[in-house]
Design a protein around this motif. Structure first.
Motif, short mmCIF file in Angstrom:
data_model
loop_
_atom_site.label_atom_id
_atom_site.label_comp_id
_atom_site.label_asym_id
_atom_site.label_seq_id
_atom_site.Cartn_x
_atom_site.Cartn_y
_atom_site.Cartn_z
N TYR A 1 0.78 -0.92 0.26
CA TYR A 1 0.00 -0.10 0.23
C TYR A 1 0.68 1.07 -0.11
O TYR A 1 0.27 2.26 -0.50
CB TYR A 1 -1.10 -0.54 1.52
CG TYR A 1 -0.67 -0.11 2.79
CD1 TYR A 1 -0.32 -1.43 3.02
CD2 TYR A 1 0.49 0.71 3.05
CE1 TYR A 1 0.11 -2.03 4.01
CE2 TYR A 1 0.18 0.66 4.60
CZ TYR A 1 1.26 -0.81 5.07
OH TYR A 1 1.50 -0.50 5.94
N GLU A 2 2.69 0.95 0.03
CA GLU A 2 3.18 2.60 0.43
C GLU A 2 3.34 3.07 -0.68
O GLU A 2 4.03 4.40 -1.43
CB GLU A 2 4.08 2.17 1.22
CG GLU A 2 3.79 2.18 2.81
CD GLU A 2 3.81 0.84 3.15
OE1 GLU A 2 3.57 -0.71 1.62
OE2 GLU A 2 4.23 0.41 4.01
N TYR A 3 3.00 1.66 -1.39
CA TYR A 3 3.99 2.25 -3.38
C TYR A 3 2.21 1.83 -4.22
O TYR A 3 2.46 1.37 -5.25
CB TYR A 3 4.92 1.13 -3.60
CG TYR A 3 5.54 0.81 -2.39
CD1 TYR A 3 7.32 1.79 -2.70
CD2 TYR A 3 6.04 0.15 -1.67
CE1 TYR A 3 7.94 1.49 -2.13
CE2 TYR A 3 7.24 -0.18 -0.55
CZ TYR A 3 7.83 1.40 -0.86
OH TYR A 3 8.75 1.10 0.25
N MET A 4 1.11 2.42 -4.05
CA MET A 4 -0.38 2.48 -4.89
C MET A 4 -0.17 3.69 -5.02
O MET A 4 0.02 4.98 -4.43
CB MET A 4 -1.17 1.72 -4.53
CG MET A 4 -1.07 0.48 -3.89
SD MET A 4 -2.44 -0.33 -3.13
CE MET A 4 -2.45 -1.66 -3.65
N ALA A 5 -0.20 4.64 -6.31
CA ALA A 5 -1.15 5.66 -7.50
C ALA A 5 -1.76 5.75 -6.79
O ALA A 5 -3.38 4.75 -6.61
CB ALA A 5 -0.32 5.50 -8.51
N PRO A 6 -2.42 6.41 -6.95
CA PRO A 6 -3.84 7.26 -6.77
C PRO A 6 -4.92 6.50 -7.12
O PRO A 6 -5.81 6.19 -7.42
CB PRO A 6 -4.13 9.10 -6.61
CG PRO A 6 -2.88 9.48 -6.33
CD PRO A 6 -1.88 8.03 -6.71
N GLU A 7 -4.23 6.32 -9.13
CA GLU A 7 -5.42 5.99 -9.90
C GLU A 7 -5.82 4.67 -9.62
O GLU A 7 -7.09 4.15 -10.09
CB GLU A 7 -5.45 5.86 -11.40
CG GLU A 7 -3.81 5.72 -11.66
CD GLU A 7 -2.75 6.47 -11.51
OE1 GLU A 7 -1.19 6.20 -11.96
OE2 GLU A 7 -2.20 7.85 -11.06
N TYR A 8 -4.98 3.71 -9.29
CA TYR A 8 -5.04 2.31 -9.11
C TYR A 8 -5.53 2.02 -7.54
O TYR A 8 -6.88 1.84 -7.99
CB TYR A 8 -3.83 1.78 -8.78
CG TYR A 8 -3.67 0.41 -8.68
CD1 TYR A 8 -4.70 -0.10 -9.33
CD2 TYR A 8 -3.89 -0.37 -7.64
CE1 TYR A 8 -5.09 -1.64 -9.74
CE2 TYR A 8 -3.84 -1.32 -6.91
CZ TYR A 8 -4.33 -2.52 -8.17
OH TYR A 8 -4.45 -3.60 -7.80
N ILE A 9 -6.04 2.84 -6.46
CA ILE A 9 -6.89 2.67 -5.80
C ILE A 9 -8.32 3.22 -5.98
O ILE A 9 -8.94 2.30 -4.96
CB ILE A 9 -5.99 4.00 -4.57
CG1 ILE A 9 -4.51 3.22 -3.84
CG2 ILE A 9 -6.96 4.24 -2.84
CD1 ILE A 9 -3.41 3.94 -3.33
#
Length: 299
Positions: free
Chosen positions: A190-198
């Motif tokens: 979760y520390e390495y997730m982009a906003p558009e993926y979330i």
């Protein structure tokens, strides 16, 4: 995945012998091995079978592995062969490598600005090459980045684990892997997730660049821009502005590097650098923006 000495001496596909366990990973275990036909050293990764219970996942893995094996890049861990064991566990054979994970280098807190530029530029260059072939990493984080010493003693980046975090979405609802966090259908660190993926599970080359921005930030500050409980971190990726790396780093961070990393961490992908090549150029030339860089807010 078993990692005891009982697996030493095992043979894959009648061609590759396991000679020593190297380390565990998010998606499987790394082994040192030899090719039986000529005794050449190789590295072997035995992947977790549960990642591939869905036939679509195995088909995607096979397609991307063929693509990765079809070209070479100095910063790509070269794929030699892949297959499945008699029990169904996928495996990948790559060029041999001895080195350390970027996560270990970050933990040592001794990376200089020059180190960050050198490592970051190499990551960006191999991302530019893979993006040009339509391959998005999707699982980029410091444990997907190897630092290997070459013959001249220089530390060279080797990128690995393409697409495996994305494939992990095919697993069932129960996950026992502490390195992976499930939020709805989203799996990854979760520390390495982009906003558009979330928010929308959208993935493109700029998604990889957001995560590279997180990694550059971490190399300077010793931690990602957002830390804490998983749900809180995910919300911060979507809605909170990060600190500048210079606010947290224990060394002087030049303004151009602050500007570059903050641009890569833009919430809207259109506001980020639009390709990895411009990021590599900025890190090599040590300035941002660089002439000829793609303009943000593109289509």
């Amino acid at each position: 995945m078993a990692t005891d000495d009982g697996m030493v001496g095992g043979v894959l596909n009648g061609r590759y012998k396991l000679t020593a366990h190297l380390r565990p990973g998010q998606f499987g275990d790394f082994w040192r091995g030899v090719r039986l036909t000529d005794g050449a050293p190789v590295a072997i990764k035995l992947l977790k079978p549960e990642l591939f219970e869905n036939p679509t996942a195995m088909a995607r893995f096979s397609r991307e592995t063929r693509l990765l094996a079809s070209f070479s890049h100095p910063n790509l861990l070269r794929v030699l062969e892949y297959g499945r064991t008699s029990t169904g566990a996928p495996w990948v054979v790559t060029e041999p490598h001895d080195g350390r994970l970027l996560s270990d280098a970050v933990a040592e807190l001794n990376l200089t600005i020059g180190d960050v530029c050198n490592i970051g530029a190499q990551i960006a260059l191999v991302l530019a090459a893979t993006h040009a072939r339509g391959i998005i990493h999707r699982g980029l984080d410091p444990e997907a980045i190897l630092l290997v010493r070459n013959a001249q003693g220089r530390e060279v980046v080797k990128l690995q684990d393409f697409g495996l975090a994305h494939l992990a979405r095919t697993r069932g609802p129960a996950s026992t892997d502490p390195a992976l966090t499930k939020v709805g259908e989203r799996l990854g660190r979760y520390e390495y997730m982009a906003p558009e993926y979330i928010e929308e599970q959208v993935l493109d080359a700029r998604t990889d660049l957001y995560v590279l921005g997180v990694i550059l930030f971490e190399m300077l500050a010793g931690q990602p821009p957002f830390v804490g409980a998983p749900l809180m971190v995910l919300m911060k990726h979507v809605s909170d502005d990060p600190w500048a790396p210079s606010d947290l780093a224990e060394q002087d961070v030049p303004k151009w590097m602050d500007d570059l990393i903050l641009s890569m961490l833009a919430k809207d992908a259109r506001d980020r650098p639009q390709d990895a090549a411009s990021v590599a150029r900025a890190l090599m030339e040590r300035r941002w923006p660089v002439p000829g860089a793609p303009r943000p807010r593109g289509p």
